[in-house]
Design a protein around this motif. Sequence first.
Motif, PDB file in Angstrom:
ATOM      1  N   PRO A   1      11.648 -25.944 100.508  1.00 38.77           N
ATOM      2  CA  PRO A   1      10.231 -25.631 100.693  1.00 38.77           C
ATOM      3  C   PRO A   1       9.813 -24.542  99.701  1.00 38.77           C
ATOM      4  N   LEU A   2       8.519 -24.362  99.561  1.00 36.58           N
ATOM      5  CA  LEU A   2       8.000 -23.400  98.592  1.00 36.58           C
ATOM      6  C   LEU A   2       8.517 -21.994  98.867  1.00 36.58           C
ATOM      7  N   ALA A   3       8.615 -21.625 100.124  1.00 34.77           N
ATOM      8  CA  ALA A   3       9.127 -20.293 100.473  1.00 34.77           C
ATOM      9  C   ALA A   3      10.599 -20.143 100.078  1.00 34.77           C
TER      10      ALA A   3
ATOM     11  N   ALA B   1       6.466 -10.833  95.229  1.00 38.03           N
ATOM     12  CA  ALA B   1       7.275 -11.372  96.325  1.00 38.03           C
ATOM     13  C   ALA B   1       7.766 -10.252  97.229  1.00 38.03           C
ATOM     14  N   GLY B   2       8.056  -9.096  96.664  1.00 41.65           N
ATOM     15  CA  GLY B   2       8.477  -7.965  97.478  1.00 41.65           C
ATOM     16  C   GLY B   2       7.386  -7.511  98.432  1.00 41.65           C
ATOM     17  N   ILE B   3       6.146  -7.514  97.963  1.00 38.86           N
ATOM     18  CA  ILE B   3       5.030  -7.178  98.857  1.00 38.86           C
ATOM     19  C   ILE B   3       4.935  -8.213  99.971  1.00 38.86           C
ATOM     20  N   ARG B   4       5.117  -9.489  99.643  1.00 42.90           N
ATOM     21  CA  ARG B   4       5.086 -10.539 100.671  1.00 42.90           C
ATOM     22  C   ARG B   4       6.171 -10.299 101.716  1.00 42.90           C
ATOM     23  N   TYR B   5       7.371  -9.944 101.262  1.00 43.94           N
ATOM     24  CA  TYR B   5       8.460  -9.720 102.211  1.00 43.94           C
ATOM     25  C   TYR B   5       8.216  -8.481 103.068  1.00 43.94           C
TER      26      TYR B   5
ATOM     27  N   GLY C   1       2.124 -13.167 109.397  1.00 45.97           N
ATOM     28  CA  GLY C   1       2.233 -14.405 108.626  1.00 45.97           C
ATOM     29  C   GLY C   1       3.602 -15.048 108.670  1.00 45.97           C
ATOM     30  N   ILE C   2       4.276 -14.973 109.798  1.00 45.02           N
ATOM     31  CA  ILE C   2       5.620 -15.535 109.857  1.00 45.02           C
ATOM     32  C   ILE C   2       5.645 -16.972 110.343  1.00 45.02           C
TER      33      ILE C   2
ATOM     34  N   LYS D   1       1.555 -20.703 102.710  1.00 48.60           N
ATOM     35  CA  LYS D   1       0.376 -20.243 101.964  1.00 48.60           C
ATOM     36  C   LYS D   1       0.666 -18.949 101.208  1.00 48.60           C
ATOM     37  N   SER D   2       1.343 -18.025 101.857  1.00 46.84           N
ATOM     38  CA  SER D   2       1.627 -16.760 101.177  1.00 46.84           C
ATOM     39  C   SER D   2       2.601 -16.947 100.015  1.00 46.84           C
ATOM     40  N   ALA D   3       3.525 -17.892 100.138  1.00 53.17           N
ATOM     41  CA  ALA D   3       4.424 -18.185  99.015  1.00 53.17           C
ATOM     42  C   ALA D   3       3.630 -18.754  97.843  1.00 53.17           C
ATOM     43  N   GLY D   4       2.690 -19.646  98.136  1.00 52.44           N
ATOM     44  CA  GLY D   4       1.842 -20.191  97.074  1.00 52.44           C
ATOM     45  C   GLY D   4       0.995 -19.124  96.418  1.00 52.44           C
TER      46      GLY D   4
END
Length: 137
Positions: free
Chosen positions: A26-28, A93-97, A105-106, A113-116
Motif C-alpha cells: 500500500p502507499l503507506a 514523512a517524519g512529520i506524518r509519523y 489519522g490512524i 491520504k496522508s501518505a499521498g
Amino acid sequence: MSDTAAKPRPQFRNISIGQIAKYRLPLAGRLSILHRVSGALLFLCIPLVILPLLGASLASAESFAGVASVVGHPIVKLILLVLIWGYLHHFCAGIRYLVLDLHIGIDKDSARKSAGIVFVVSLALTVVFGLKLFGAW
C-alpha cells in the motif's frame, strides 16, 4: 460446541524472489520504506558529502570558488538533488509519523491520504529546490 468451527488461520511462508516483483505494498508501506531509505541516505552522505563540502567552502575564498566550480557540474547537481529529495521526503514523512504518534489519522483511509500528501508535498518541494539548483531563477 458450536456449529461454526473456527477456521484455521492462514500460514504465511517466506516469499520467493519471483513473488517480490508481484507483491504490491500500500502507499503507506512504500512511504515507510522510502522514509528508511532517505534516512540511511542522509546518515551516510552527511559525513561523506555534505560536511566535506561545507568545510571546504568555509576554509577560504579560493576553496569556496573551487567548491562552487565542482557543484556547478551537472552530475554533482543531480547528486545534490537526490540529497535534497532525501531530506525533504524524510522531513515530511517524519512529520506524518509524529502526527500518527498522536493518534491522529490512524484509520486506513486517513493514513492512505496522508501518505499521498507526503509524496505530493515532498516531490513538489524537490521540484522547486531543483529548479533553483539548476538555475531556473
